[in-house]
Motif scaffolding. Structure first.
Motif, short mmCIF file in Angstrom:
data_model
loop_
_atom_site.label_atom_id
_atom_site.label_comp_id
_atom_site.label_asym_id
_atom_site.label_seq_id
_atom_site.Cartn_x
_atom_site.Cartn_y
_atom_site.Cartn_z
N HIS C 13 1.97 -11.01 -1.96
CA HIS C 13 1.12 -11.09 -3.14
C HIS C 13 0.49 -12.47 -3.20
O HIS C 13 1.20 -13.47 -3.26
N PHE C 14 -0.84 -12.52 -3.14
CA PHE C 14 -1.51 -13.81 -3.28
C PHE C 14 -1.70 -14.09 -4.76
O PHE C 14 -2.30 -13.28 -5.47
N PRO C 15 -1.18 -15.22 -5.21
CA PRO C 15 -1.33 -15.50 -6.64
C PRO C 15 -2.79 -15.78 -7.00
O PRO C 15 -3.53 -16.39 -6.22
N ALA C 28 -1.96 -11.37 -9.41
CA ALA C 28 -1.71 -11.43 -8.00
C ALA C 28 -2.54 -10.39 -7.27
O ALA C 28 -2.78 -9.31 -7.79
N VAL C 29 -3.03 -10.80 -6.10
CA VAL C 29 -3.67 -9.82 -5.22
C VAL C 29 -2.55 -9.21 -4.40
O VAL C 29 -1.92 -9.89 -3.59
N LYS C 30 -2.30 -7.94 -4.63
CA LYS C 30 -1.20 -7.31 -3.90
C LYS C 30 -1.72 -6.83 -2.56
O LYS C 30 -1.98 -5.65 -2.36
N ALA C 31 -1.89 -7.79 -1.65
CA ALA C 31 -2.51 -7.49 -0.36
C ALA C 31 -1.62 -6.56 0.46
O ALA C 31 -2.09 -5.62 1.08
N VAL C 32 -0.35 -6.86 0.48
CA VAL C 32 0.62 -5.99 1.15
C VAL C 32 1.69 -5.69 0.11
O VAL C 32 2.22 -6.59 -0.53
N GLY C 49 -7.03 1.56 8.36
CA GLY C 49 -7.28 1.57 6.93
C GLY C 49 -8.61 0.92 6.68
O GLY C 49 -9.18 0.27 7.55
N GLU C 50 -9.06 1.08 5.46
CA GLU C 50 -10.36 0.52 5.13
C GLU C 50 -10.26 -0.97 4.91
O GLU C 50 -9.18 -1.53 4.74
N SER C 51 -11.42 -1.58 4.87
CA SER C 51 -11.49 -3.02 4.68
C SER C 51 -10.73 -3.45 3.42
O SER C 51 -10.85 -2.83 2.38
N GLY C 52 -9.95 -4.48 3.54
CA GLY C 52 -9.25 -5.03 2.39
C GLY C 52 -7.94 -4.34 2.06
O GLY C 52 -7.31 -4.67 1.06
N CYS C 53 -7.50 -3.39 2.91
CA CYS C 53 -6.29 -2.66 2.54
C CYS C 53 -5.03 -3.42 2.95
O CYS C 53 -3.93 -2.98 2.66
N GLY C 54 -5.19 -4.56 3.62
CA GLY C 54 -4.03 -5.38 3.89
C GLY C 54 -3.55 -5.35 5.33
O GLY C 54 -2.45 -5.83 5.63
N LYS C 55 -4.36 -4.88 6.23
CA LYS C 55 -3.94 -4.81 7.63
C LYS C 55 -3.71 -6.20 8.21
O LYS C 55 -2.65 -6.47 8.77
N SER C 56 -4.73 -7.05 8.06
CA SER C 56 -4.60 -8.39 8.65
C SER C 56 -3.46 -9.15 8.00
O SER C 56 -2.71 -9.86 8.67
N THR C 57 -3.34 -9.01 6.71
CA THR C 57 -2.28 -9.73 6.01
C THR C 57 -0.92 -9.29 6.53
O THR C 57 -0.03 -10.12 6.74
N THR C 58 -0.77 -8.01 6.78
CA THR C 58 0.49 -7.54 7.35
C THR C 58 0.76 -8.24 8.67
O THR C 58 1.84 -8.80 8.90
N ASP C 179 -5.55 -8.01 15.99
CA ASP C 179 -6.25 -7.76 14.73
C ASP C 179 -7.70 -7.39 15.02
O ASP C 179 -8.55 -8.25 15.20
N GLU C 180 -7.95 -6.10 15.07
CA GLU C 180 -9.28 -5.57 15.35
C GLU C 180 -9.92 -6.22 16.56
O GLU C 180 -11.03 -6.76 16.48
N PRO C 181 -9.26 -6.17 17.70
CA PRO C 181 -9.77 -6.93 18.85
C PRO C 181 -11.09 -6.38 19.40
O PRO C 181 -11.76 -7.07 20.14
N SER C 278 -9.69 -2.63 -6.41
CA SER C 278 -9.30 -3.99 -6.06
C SER C 278 -7.78 -4.11 -5.98
O SER C 278 -7.07 -3.64 -6.86
N PRO C 279 -7.28 -4.78 -4.93
CA PRO C 279 -5.82 -4.95 -4.82
C PRO C 279 -5.26 -5.85 -5.92
O PRO C 279 -4.04 -5.93 -6.07
N ALA C 280 -6.13 -6.51 -6.66
CA ALA C 280 -5.63 -7.32 -7.77
C ALA C 280 -5.24 -6.43 -8.95
O ALA C 280 -4.37 -6.77 -9.75
N1 LIG Z 1 -5.48 -16.09 1.33
C1 LIG Z 1 -5.74 -15.08 0.48
N2 LIG Z 1 -5.76 -15.32 -0.85
C2 LIG Z 1 -6.03 -14.32 -1.72
N3 LIG Z 1 -6.30 -13.07 -1.36
C3 LIG Z 1 -6.30 -12.76 -0.05
C4 LIG Z 1 -6.04 -13.76 0.93
N4 LIG Z 1 -6.13 -13.17 2.15
C5 LIG Z 1 -6.44 -11.89 1.92
N5 LIG Z 1 -6.53 -11.62 0.61
C6 LIG Z 1 -6.85 -10.35 -0.02
O1 LIG Z 1 -5.89 -9.44 0.39
C7 LIG Z 1 -6.46 -8.16 0.60
C8 LIG Z 1 -6.11 -7.69 1.98
O2 LIG Z 1 -6.75 -8.50 2.94
P1 LIG Z 1 -6.68 -8.26 4.51
O3 LIG Z 1 -7.47 -9.32 5.18
O4 LIG Z 1 -5.25 -8.15 4.89
O5 LIG Z 1 -7.38 -6.86 4.65
P2 LIG Z 1 -7.78 -6.09 5.98
O6 LIG Z 1 -7.19 -4.77 5.84
O7 LIG Z 1 -7.45 -6.88 7.16
O8 LIG Z 1 -9.35 -5.97 5.81
P3 LIG Z 1 -10.51 -6.07 6.91
O9 LIG Z 1 -10.62 -4.75 7.52
O10 LIG Z 1 -11.69 -6.39 6.08
O11 LIG Z 1 -10.13 -7.15 7.84
C9 LIG Z 1 -7.94 -8.31 0.39
O12 LIG Z 1 -8.28 -7.83 -0.89
C10 LIG Z 1 -8.17 -9.79 0.45
O13 LIG Z 1 -9.21 -10.13 -0.42
#
Ligand SMILES: Nc1ncnc2c1ncn2[C@@H]1O[C@H](COP(=O)(O)OP(=O)(O)OP(=O)(O)O)[C@@H](O)[C@H]1O
Ligand SMILES: Nc1ncnc2c1ncn2[C@@H]1O[C@H](COP(=O)(O)OP(=O)(O)OP(=O)(O)O)[C@@H](O)[C@H]1O
Ligand SMILES: [Mg+2]
Ligand SMILES: [Mg+2]
Lengths: 334, 525, 334, 330, 302
Positions: C13-15, C28-32, C49-58, C179-181, C278-280
């Motif tokens: 969770h990003f505060p 908090a942005v509940k990214a994962v 998953g779609e953009s912003g669903c938290g893949k990269s954060t995972t 990550d999406e290579p 929005s994940p927030a």
């Molecule tokens: N450092 C951060 N601070 C706050 N929010 C963040 C941060 N990094 C990512 N997020 C938020 O967390 C959510 C997930 O982001 P993430 O990059 O993991 O998505 P993704 O699935 O990889 O998307 P994409 O396909 O666009 O790469 C998004 O809503 C993003 O805005």
């Protein structure tokens, strides 16, 4: 919005404390004895001693600072060591002159700078673009003290067109209301005084406005060019909008935002540049006054003037910031 | 002058409103206005508190002193006091005052007012000149004036603790102008910007750093001025000020760039009036420093290595080569003394004898601001630097603003320093004792910045102070000058006659040697 | 055998903070938001998953490039969740990352040789060994020795991606998080890189966590696929089974949304309403209910749990799928 | 050809003069669009798709870009000969265009309503009220809920998909005959892309305008295009209807492209990638630009440039293989 | 493996516009500067100035300090003195030539101070963030609240007049600019994937900062440095003009202007030429700075 402004104002507190400490410390570090400069070289040691006691110069620095700040908060900026007059009065008689000069310079700079920038960007690579950008380049490289002297030499010494110094000819009378002479002469319908004060402000105004004008012109141009390269401009063109609409509506509103910030910053430059300009053109403003006060170590004056200038500068930047956010719908405050 | 954009017909335009009307000023559109351009503003208009010429210049128009210098020299004549006498022991002075004199605020001038003023000057160290001229200190705020009393309405009696030869001369100094007690009490701390005296002009208004306006005192007890108004305008830049004069927007100015002198001569509308010399510009060598400067031969050599004739080019005709520490316009000047002549070889020889054949390095302190006795201090220093290079002396110039320069040189930081002195009261004591007596060679507050200490000189000067006979004093001072010439603590450089440029529309202006004079004698054509 | 990587209830969770002077957390942005899975040595898990669903954060949290908020990460059976400092650095040897953007992921001021050498330098491998390894790596990813001294800008996207892969391989890692290579690459180049990655996996026995939003690519490279929606895994299963028989309505919609390169195939499309929330401020209950064609009252209130929905271990988190067996963790079949 | 074409592009050449050489961004392209049909243009990044579209709009950034040769006949009128003023009358009115990135293609400092009505008021003599009403209808048409209120919003208050809908609404404001869509879904997520594609299909059915659909996604082509032009390195390599393109691709590049796409089949086959990478347009060699990467390339391919030829009815290919002898690929 | 790859042996293989506008090494920047007319003029001016500074003793017709004769004051331009003589009868041309040394020295040293301190502060502030950032940025804010010339005057007043202190003052005044520029580029570079990659391989903070982040902030730093040199020369000349900077007999241009001011009516050349010298020098640095900005900034390459 209100919250945002309040928050920004609160953020200024540490800056002001820092500024006041810095201003205070700088002055105490200057070598030399203010008591001596006040009494002159014929004073006796005893006289010096009692004056030092009177001015609290013998107290430790933090004590001096604390008592100074206490007074500042009460709105009392102390008395000038040199003239014995209240600092507020000393500054308030000179500040309008500086503000009038700076605003005049700034307005010239904005009007000419922004226009030149827009036209240059719209007619990229045209002769106008080349000419105005060459001019702007010379402008930013200009030693304004030299430019001022050259203007005097040309327009006063050689051509006798413009008066070399002061705000108003000695014989000209003007009833002062705002202490901005141009404004006052309009308010009182005194066209003679208006012409006279305009003649006086032209040279210092242009000398002071040169660098900001050049900077604003360059900034406007590059900001416009950047905006003109953006997708939404292509969209506007694809919609078939007339060219002037694309440039003056779609591009300008976006391009003006960064220019606004630059304009805010230029105000600080103008206040600083006033030291040189006011010296050359004998302009009775704070710039020259603070410079002289630094040299004569008139502590209360320098401290307070620096504080006031810094406050003005910071507030102007705050205002441009707020305007920026006001004009840019993307930014929200909460 | 040229056709400046400034007004020709302002008379028609000022009807709209006159900002300076707040004190009931006269019609400012009068043709008979003296507009005096100068480099800096007054500091305070209470003459007893200031030391700067710009303040004195203005207060001299507003105040009168008990006695006053004559227009053309420093002899004393009656002013607020009609006559006076001194006791045999020289300790008691009695002054009879003029009757029916009123201050500008309408209150009466009388003996009580005089007493009030003298008492006031003993209340604080702020009254610089009092302290200085009468030797007041923290423990003895009165100095040598033991008592001042009004024996009747028109008589004041001074009792001194010891005889003082220059006493009368001193009382004529502008700082001892008599202020209205009523006004002093009324304005308190703000009195300095609301001056009220008895003088030929009445204070009107003051715009800081811009102008001070005075108008004529129609009821003046002396000569009532021809000018209706006096405006002192601040135009800091010498060149700009001169251009205003050329344009006709001011009609008098001081502090000309020497370079502009020729322009005045070429201009049909302008004239130059030289202020009589009562000053000396010099280079003091710090005799208290170990090393070359302590060596008389070195100091003599430096005197020989400096080509004063060349230096005079920097004075553009207003300077006269100096050889003594006091100007020739003063009585007691020793004209028999022969100046060291410019002679590089001789100088080198002397240096070699002193053991400095290979030369040395010294600093030379100078001020940034032009002074009446040294219109181009920076250039003078640079020129000296060049000249001393010829005798292998390397000079580092240390330039400071006036205040710092004073502080530094009084502390004795310098090897050599450019300095000068304008006489206050026309007494040789005011030069020789102040500038070269060992009493004044104390580090930190030295008037004698050569730190020259010669016991014989001291003895002679002290004796002169308590001798009341001028003939005897003249002999003593001539002798002192000879000793000083031989010891060479200074290189005297120039006596100047500071130039004033004025418009030919005014006449009758006679500048005074002390540096300021009332304008009531000025006539308009 | 313990899986190479096991993730249990991972949350990041990003505060969201407010206040510049004293920042305070306002949300908090509940990214994962509670992700669990296992990954066996030598296998590939695809994460779509779609953009912003938290893949990269995972991916980044597993690598400990960002600190997890909650949950556990086990690598080779060792809990690495709270590793710090040098221990963490040592771990980096075994886990590497390949990025999406071939332009942004290579330091433009370094030559290819320096880029590939960097990880080895960090771990103090000597120069001779480095040289040898670099030559070997270049060969492996299909670049030539003479490319060593060139800068990234001198390469095409596909080649840069190869450099990035070589860098990831430099320390012989066990796990590579991709990550999406291939997302930024053109189809023709994309195929080259996919082939390369497959070859490398075979040759070095690598394990991939392969992140992508292109189901086709994921299908092609993965053994198992996990579908993410708003920080959670909503469906998980064998690559083809999931593709043939998607159980979760989101997976079904996702699959039906892909335009297939076959003009004869006129498939019935499930068009979802609106955008990803929005994940927030994620919706309560089932996070998908705002867009789900099947949504009912229950979905708004109750959060579905992962259910095993087929004998092969396919799992889905939806109230409406039939459960086959139990288990809240995914097991990659041997 | 007696057919009635809306747009005919003949031998179009557009190039950029840069410091490092001349870029032939569009190098001899020929195609036509019939009223109401959807034409697809596919190709890799940098192959000249956007420049072809911008050339039609005469919006090629100039300098450095310039249309150097060719004809663009719109209802028989050559657009190239039109003045800038005449073009402004056509743009947004007869021919509209939407762009790839809805995030940056809307002016951030004006409301959506302002930007929508602006087009109308430029081309139609309508009052502000009428324009606003029409704008509301348009937003409704592209499926934006609560259109009236949304008009007062700024672009940043919309999501990506919504913004693309706004862009479409803006393009449709004056009922254009031709809509050029330059990769309108590339920046969007798959689920949103599906929404937009459905919307375009629906609008075309309702309004009957012709669409030029630029994309690099063969899936999109397969789904909505009637005919397809494939571009490579500024050149047109193949031009036919979509069924022929996917069923009987003629050009080795098209063929390679189709093979590069991972198929979602259970049995994983190794992908057949095209080797190498697209050429630098500044330094094109003689001959066929694809020769370097072509598995079928012969020596002559590197020397001789191929011409566009109709090898089968309605199937044009630019490849030497078909100029010398008829060969069929696989 | 990867038999599909057939690489041409030509190095230039980037095919699309987006590939080209990435950062290039500085050699390319130099090439593009040489190609641009304006920045070439700037470069030529600077090179000429450097040559003049180095060869001043050979070029100057007479001694700039002791070459004067008081009987030869304020002579107009002539065959003997091309640009006339000054208030002490010295040859103005010679003084201008020697003044080049001072101005260039001032520019380099003052900017050096600002560069080193400002870059350091900006780098740690942007890279480490949190309280360091907070503190550094507040300091910068405070420094920026003063109009720069005023601050410089105050600093010189504290430390005493002279060229050295002027350089220090002008340097201090320039710190916030550098700190801000470096901070903002560090902030953006810090977020790039290649920095993340460096972290992912376990590089320590200082290594990430100095090897990966800072080198990529070089372009704005170089541009700022060049432009700052111009500004520094201008500011220092302003201080000297006020009598605070170079002290006599140093042939500093601003000080020459100040000295000549008194003779504006009678001998304008004493004022004209030093001013022109300042203008041309500053112009040179600005031209070059602009050129560098265009050359190094990918955005302007369109
Ligand atoms: N450092 C951060 N601070 C706050 N929010 C963040 C941060 N990094 C990512 N997020 C938020 O967390 C959510 C997930 O982001 P993430 O990059 O993991 O998505 P993704 O699935 O990889 O998307 P994409 O396909 O666009 O790469 C998004 O809503 C993003 O805005
Ligand atoms: N302003 C420009 N200056 C120089 N070359 C340009 C410019 N704009 C485009 N090009 C070149 O024109 C060629 C065609 O570009 P275009 O934008 O048409 O490609 P595209 O097929 O639309 O690619 P993408 O899929 O990336 O949008 C490219 O090689 C590009 O490098
Ligand atoms: Mg991602
Ligand atoms: Mg494109």
């Amino acid at each position: 919005m209100i919250n945002y402004i309040i928050r920004r104002l609160l953020l200024l507190i540490p800056v002001f404390i820092g500024v006041s400490i810095l201003a205070f410390a700088l002055l105490r570090l200057i070598p030399g004895d203010p008591a001596k400069s006040m009494l002159g070289n014929k004073a006796t040691e005893a006289q010096l001693q009692s004056l030092r006691a009177e001015l609290k110069l013998n107290d430790p620095l933090p004590v001096q600072y604390a008592s100074y700040m206490k007074d500042v908060i009460k709105g009392d900026l102390g008395k000038s060591i040199k003239s014995h007059d209240s600092v507020i009065k000393e500054i308030s008689t000179r500040l309008p002159a500086t503000i009038e000069l700076s605003l005049f310079a700034l307005i010239i700079a904005i009007v000419i700078g922004v226009l030149a920038g827009i036209i240059s960007a719209a007619k990229r690579s045209s002769w106008f673009d080349h000419l105005s950008m060459t001019g702007a380049l010379f402008g930013v490289s200009m030693p304004i003290f030299w430019l001022g002297l050259m203007m005097i030499w040309l327009f006063s010494v050689t051509l006798h067109w413009l008066p070399p110094s002061g705000r108003l000819s000695v014989g000209t009378h003007l009833q002062t209301i705002t202490n901005f002479y141009l404004v006052d002469s309009i308010l009182t319908g005194n066209w003679f005084a208006f012409k006279d004060s305009l003649a006086h402000i032209l040279m210092p105004g242009f000398a002071l406005g040169t660098i900001p004008m050049a900077i604003i012109a360059r900034m406007t141009r590059s900001s416009m060019l950047e905006v003109l390269n953006q997708d939404f401009i292509r969209t506007a063109n694809a919609k078939g909008l007339a060219k002037y609409l694309v440039i003056f509506k779609h591009a300008l509103k976006n391009a003006f935002l960064p220019v606004l910030t630059v304009i805010g910053f230029q105000f600080g430059f103008l206040l600083g540049g006033a030291v040189l300009t006011e010296t050359i053109f004998s302009w009775p403003g704070v710039g020259r006054y603070v410079y002289q006060s630094i040299l004569s170590r008139d502590y209360p004056v320098v401290q307070s003037t620096i504080l006031i200038i810094a406050v003005m500068f910071v507030l102007i930047n705050l205002i441009t910031d707020i305007l920026y956010k006001y004009f840019d719908p993307r930014i929200r405050y909460d | 002058g040229g056709g400046d954009a400034a007004n020709q017909d302002n008379g028609n335009n000022t009807a709209a409103g006159d900002s300076s009307a707040n004190k009931g000023s006269s019609d400012s559109s009068s043709d008979k206005t003296i507009i005096f351009g100068r480099g800096a503003d007054s500091v305070q208009l209470d003459p007893s508190k200031v030391t700067d010429g710009e303040s004195i210049y203005v207060t001299n128009q507003i105040y009168d002193t008990l006695v006053r210098y004559k227009q053309e020299n420093t002899e004393v004549q009656p002013a607020l006091a009609t006559d006076w006498k001194t006791s045999d022991d020289g300790k008691v002075w009695t002054f009879h005052l003029k009757k029916d004199v009123k201050f500008h605020d309408g209150t009466d001038f009388n003996a009580d007012a005089v007493v009030y003023n003298f008492k006031r000057w003993t209340t604080s160290a702020d009254f610089v000149y009092y302290g200085y001229m009468f030797g007041a200190s923290k423990d003895n705020m009165k100095g040598i004036i033991q008592n001042v009393e009004a024996t009747d309405d028109d008589t004041v009696k001074f009792t001194l603790s010891e005889p003082n030869a220059p006493f009368l001369q001193t009382l004529a100094m502008p700082p001892f102008g008599i202020a209205s007690p009523t006004a002093v009490k009324k304005y308190g701390d703000d009195y300095f910007k609301n001056p009220v005296g008895t003088g030929p002009f009445v204070f009107d208004s003051w715009d800081k750093d811009d102008k001070i306006v005075l108008h004529k005192n129609k009821d003046y007890f002396g000569q009532v001025a021809d000018a209706d108004q006096v405006i002192f305008r601040v135009i800091p830049d010498n060149g700009a000020r001169f251009m205003e004069l050329q344009a006709g927007t001011i009609n008098m100015m001081d502090g000309m760039n020497p370079e502009d002198m020729q322009k005045v001569k070429d201009d049909n509308n302008l004239q130059i009036v030289n202020r009589p010399s009562m000053n000396v510009g010099y280079m003091a060598m710090n005799t208290s420093k170990k090393g070359p400067m302590a060596n008389t031969k070195v100091r003599q050599a430096i005197n020989m290595a400096i080509d004063k004739k060349k230096l005079m080019t920097l004075y553009q005709g207003i300077g006269q080569e100096a050889k003594n520490p006091m100007p020739p316009s003063l009585w007691g000047y020793n004209d028999e003394i022969k100046d060291y002549s410019y002679n590089v070889d001789q100088a080198k020889k002397l240096l070699a004898e002193a053991g400095y054949g290979k030369g040395f390095t010294m600093n030379l302190y100078t001020m940034t601001n032009p002074r009446p006795y040294m219109p181009q201090p920076k250039l003078t220093a640079e020129a000296i630097q060049q000249m001393l290079k010829d005798v292998n002396i390397k000079v580092n110039i240390v330039e400071n603003d006036w205040d710092t320069h004073l502080t530094k040189t009084e502390e004795g930081a310098h090897d050599a320093a450019l300095m000068g002195w304008t006489g206050d009261n026309g007494d040789p004591d005011n030069f020789l004792y102040v500038l070269l007596d060992k009493d004044n060679a104390k580090k930190g507050s030295a008037g004698n910045i050569a730190f020259y200490k010669n016991d014989q000189v001291h003895k002679l000067l002290k004796k002169a102070q308590i001798t009341m006979d001028q003939g005897t004093r003249t002999d003593i001072y001539k002798q002192v000058q000879e000793i000083i010439h031989d010891d060479a603590p200074w290189v005297p450089i120039a006596y100047t006659t500071p130039p004033m440029a004025i418009s030919k529309t005014i006449s009758g202006y006679v500048p005074h040697a002390t540096g300021s004079e009332p304008f009531n004698y000025i006539k308009f054509k | 055998m313990t899986p190479l990587l096991e993730v249990k209830g991972l949350k990041k969770h990003f505060p969201i903070t407010k206040g510049a002077v004293i920042p305070r957390k306002v949300g908090a942005v509940k990214a994962v938001d509670g992700v669990s899975f296992q990954l066996e040595q030598g296998k590939t898990l695809g994460l779509v998953g779609e953009s912003g669903c938290g893949k990269s954060t995972t991916g980044r949290t597993i690598l400990k490039l960002i600190e997890p908020t909650e949950g556990q990460i086990l690598f080779k059976g060792q809990d690495i969740t709270s590793l710090k400092g040098n221990k963490l650095r040592r771990l980096r040897k075994d886990m590497q990352l390949i990025f999406q953007d071939p332009f942004a992921s290579l330091n433009p001021r370094m030559t290819v040789e320096q880029i590939i050498a960097e990880p080895m330098k960090v771990f103090g491998i000597n120069k001779a060994a480095r040289r040898k390894k670099i030559d070997q790596l270049l060969d492996v990813v299909g670049l030539s020795g003479y490319h060593k001294n060139r800068y990234p800008h001198e390469f095409s996207g596909g080649q840069r991606q190869r450099v990035g892969i070589a860098r990831a391989l430099a320390l012989d890692p066990d796990l590579i998080i991709c990550d999406e290579p291939v997302s930024a690459l053109d189809v023709s180049i994309q195929a080259q890189v996919i082939n390369l990655m497959e070859d490398l996996q075979k040759e070095f026995g690598l394990t991939y966590l392969f992140i992508a939003h292109d189901l086709g690519v994921v299908h092609h490279i993965s053994d198992q696929i996990a579908v993410m929606y708003l920080g959670e895994i909503v469906e998980y299963g064998h690559y083809h089974e999931l593709y043939e028989h998607p159980k979760h309505p989101y997976t079904q919609a996702l699959l039906s949304a892909i335009p297939e390169a076959n003009p004869h195939l006129q498939k019935e499309r499930i068009v979802l309403k609106g955008d990803v929330p929005s994940p927030a401020h994620p919706p309560a209950g089932c996070k998908f209910h705002t867009r789900c064609p099947l949504a009912q009252e229950r979905c708004r209130l109750e959060k579905p749990i992962m259910k095993t929905v087929s004998p092969t271990g396919q799992q889905a988190a939806c109230h409406f799928v039939k459960e086959v067996g139990h288990g809240d963790r995914f097991v990659v079949p041997k | 050809m007696g057919e009635n074409f809306l747009l005919q592009v003949r031998d179009l050449h557009t190039q950029f003069v840069t410091q490092s050489g001349v870029v032939k961004a569009v190098d001899g392209v020929n195609f036509e669009v019939k009223p109401g049909e959807t034409l697809g243009i596919v190709g890799e990044s940098g192959s000249g798709k956007s420049m072809t579209a911008l050339s039609i709009m005469k919006l090629v950034p100039s300098p450095p870009g310039e249309i150097v040769k060719g004809e663009i006949l719109y209802n028989g009128d050559d657009l190239i000969k039109k003045t800038e003023k005449q073009m402004r009358h056509i743009r947004g009115n007869k021919i509209s265009m939407i762009f790839q990135d809805p995030m940056t293609s809307l002016n951030p400092v004006f409301t959506v309503g302002e930007q929508l009505t602006e087009t109308l008021r430029t081309h139609r003599n309508v009052s502000k009220r009428q324009a606003l009403e029409h704008a509301t209808e348009l937003l409704n048409l592209v499926g934006i809920p609560d259109p009236k209120a949304r008009l007062k919003n700024y672009p940043h208050e919309f999501s990506g998909g919504m913004r693309q809908r706004v862009m479409i609404a803006m393009a449709l404001a004056c009922d254009p005959e031709l809509l050029i869509a330059d990769e309108p879904t590339t920046a969007l997520d798959v689920t949103v892309q599906a929404q937009i594609l459905e919307l375009l299909k629906k609008l075309q059915k309702e309004l009957g305008m012709a669409i030029i659909m630029i994309t690099h996604d063969l899936g999109v082509v397969a789904e909505i295009c009637d005919r397809v032009m494939v571009m490579y390195a500024g050149k047109q390599v193949e031009f036919t209807d979509r069924f022929r393109l996917f069923d009987v691709p003629k050009h080795p590049y098209t063929w390679g492209l189709l093979n590069s796409i991972p198929k979602m089949e259970k049995e994983k086959k190794r992908l057949k990638a095209i080797s190498g990478h697209p050429p630098d347009l500044r330094h094109l060699r003689k001959g066929c630009p694809f020769a370097e990467r072509c598995p079928k390339a012969k020596a002559s391919c590197r020397i001789q440039a191929p011409h566009l030829q109709e090898v089968e009815p309605g199937h044009l290919v630019s490849c030497l293989l078909y100029e010398e002898e008829k060969v069929t690929l696989e | 493996m990867s038999t599909e790859m057939r690489l041409g042996d030509d190095g230039d293989i980037s095919g699309t516009a987006s590939q080209q506008d990435k950062k290039r090494p500085f050699l390319d920047a130099l090439v593009s500067i040489l190609k641009s007319k304006t920045s070439l003029i700037g470069l030529i001016i600077i090179v000429l100035l450097l040559l003049v500074a180095v060869f001043a003793p050979l070029l100057a017709p007479s001694n700039p300090i002791s070459g004067g004769d008081l009987f030869n004051r304020y002579k107009g331009p002539s065959a003997d003195h091309w640009l006339g003589t000054d208030e002490l009868g010295r040859d103005i041309l010679s003084r201008l030539i020697y003044g080049t040394r001072i101005s260039i020295q001032v520019g380099i040293i003052a900017v050096g101070i600002a560069l080193v301190i400002g870059t350091f502060l900006g780098a740690i502030s942007g890279f480490f963030g949190r309280w360091i950032d907070m503190i550094v940025m507040r300091i910068v804010d405070i420094l920026m609240s003063f109009p720069s010339i005023l601050l410089a005057i105050a600093i010189v007043a504290v430390m005493g007049k002279g060229l050295t202190n002027t350089m220090i003052a002008v340097g201090i005044v320039g710190i916030p600019q550098f700190a801000r520029i470096v901070r903002s580029s560090v902030l953006s570079v810090k977020e790039t994937e290649y920095v993340e990659a460096a972290r992912a391989v376990g590089a320590k903070s200082y290594r990430v900062l100095f090897r990966h982040v800072l080198p990529n902030c070089l372009a704005p730093i170089i541009v700022q440095t060049t432009l700052s040199i111009g500004t520094a020369i201008l500011d220092a000349a302003g201080l000297s003009f006020l009598g605070l900077g170079a002290q006599p007999p140093k042939p500093e241009w601003g000080a020459m202007l100040d000295a000549g001011r008194a003779a504006l009516q009678t001998a304008p050349w004493v004022v004209i030429f030093p001013g022109l010298a300042i203008l041309v020098t500053v112009l040179g640095f600005n031209l070059l700075g602009d050129g560098l900005r265009d050359a190094l900034d990918p955005r302007t390459k369109k």
